[in-house]
Scaffold this active site. Structure first.
Site, PDB file in Angstrom:
ATOM      1  CE  LYS A   1     -93.967  -9.733 100.604  1.00 35.98           C
ATOM      2  NZ  LYS A   1     -94.828  -8.333 100.254  1.00 35.98           N
TER       3      LYS A   1
ATOM      4  CE1 TYR B   1     -95.094  -9.900  97.129  1.00 36.90           C
ATOM      5  CE2 TYR B   1     -95.806  -7.852  96.357  1.00 36.90           C
ATOM      6  CZ  TYR B   1     -95.898  -9.038  97.128  1.00 36.90           C
ATOM      7  OH  TYR B   1     -97.161  -8.981  97.789  1.00 36.90           O
TER       8      TYR B   1
END
Length: 297
Positions: free
Chosen positions: A159, A131
């Site tokens: 991501k 992330y």
């Protein structure tokens, strides 16, 4: 589970703690719509504001009510030892994957971030999504660091922030990252506003805020993109421009929380203080946008 549409729901709160009934209702909306995966306890799920026990409870509720849809939960925390405990809890809860941002108070170095992922992946039995969220972590991944971390065991997706709604720019950016990561590692859109472009220009997955509350249109965008129907995907995204404008002005969390409160899907307030959803004139504006777009409970 790292392809298609991954919906990130709110974790509604009350003065007493987790509003479990409302949270389950949100999960059931995603199940009914048929999203590809559920991202509980993401930034939209306020993971950084919750106690360890609350995060464990939310993970268990999500898995229990997901009706077989894969569930991913965030395990981010300031200390590596806490991340490892959260990873252990998440795996015991039956999650299909974990999401990890390099959360910190002191700004981390690239070596410290790599060591975090290296340590955590050695203790996992489920896939991990990297992330990259510089807006909250204040850490900027380099492409070289993407490549190093992507080689670690269990790393399955990244991501990616800051992807553009400009097709040429997005295609170029994804093409820069692809050669640096193994073939099995997927690349995902972190921002809703550019997601249609990302999916039609080679991205694999949309990690979506709006889909956590209103999954139908994001699903239609995703399915159109998967079929190669760029025109439909972009047209559907363009219809949501009034909502995207509110996202730009106030941040997606405050808008989605406000929408959930307006529609009675959660009690108000639902965010952990000092966070608050939009109020006053902007709340009225949001209510009008929801009505105009046909976004209902």
């Amino acid at each position: 589970m790292f392809k298609g549409l991954s919906a990130f729901p709110l974790t509604p709160l009350t003065e007493k703690g987790i509003d479990e009934k409302s949270f389950v209702r949100l999960i059931e909306r995603l199940v009914s719509a048929g999203v590809d995966s559920i991202g509980a306890l993401g930034s939209t799920g306020s993971y950084a504001y919750l106690k360890h026990s609350e995060r464990d409870r939310v993970a268990r509720l999500a898995v229990e009510h997901a009706n077989g849809i894969p569930v991913m939960v965030s395990i981010g925390s300031v200390r590596t030892s806490d991340v490892l405990h959260l990873a252990e809890d998440a795996q015991r809860a039956g999650v299909s994957a974990v999401l990890l941002a390099p959360v910190s108070y002191q700004k981390l170095t690239s070596d410290e971030v790599f060591t975090l992922y290296d340590t955590v992946t050695r203790h996992l039995s489920v896939p991990l999504c990297v992330y990259d969220n510089p807006g909250t972590t204040h850490f900027d991944f380099t492409d070289e660091l993407y490549g190093r971390i992507a080689q670690l065991p269990h790393v399955a997706s990244i991501k990616i922030p800051g992807l553009s709604a400009d097709p040429v720019a997005t295609q170029k950016r994804l093409a820069e990252i692809r050669p640096l990561v193994p073939e099995h590692v997927t690349l995902g859109a972190a921002g809703d506003l550019a997601a249609a472009t990302v999916l039609t220009q080679g991205g694999d997955v949309w990690y979506s805020v709006i889909a956590g509350l209103f999954p139908e249109i994001p699903l239609a965008i995703t399915r159109a993109a998967q079929k190669g129907d760029t025109q439909t995907a972009q047209a559907l995204s363009a219809q949501l421009e009034p909502l995207w404008e509110l996202f730009r002005q106030h941040g997606s969390l405050r808008i989605i929380a406000g929408a959930a409160e307006i529609l009675g899907l959660v009690s108000a307030p639902c965010l952990p203080l000092p966070l608050r959803s939009v109020a006053g004139d902007e709340r009225q504006r949001l209510a009008r946008v929801l009505e105009e777009l046909g976004l209902r409970a």
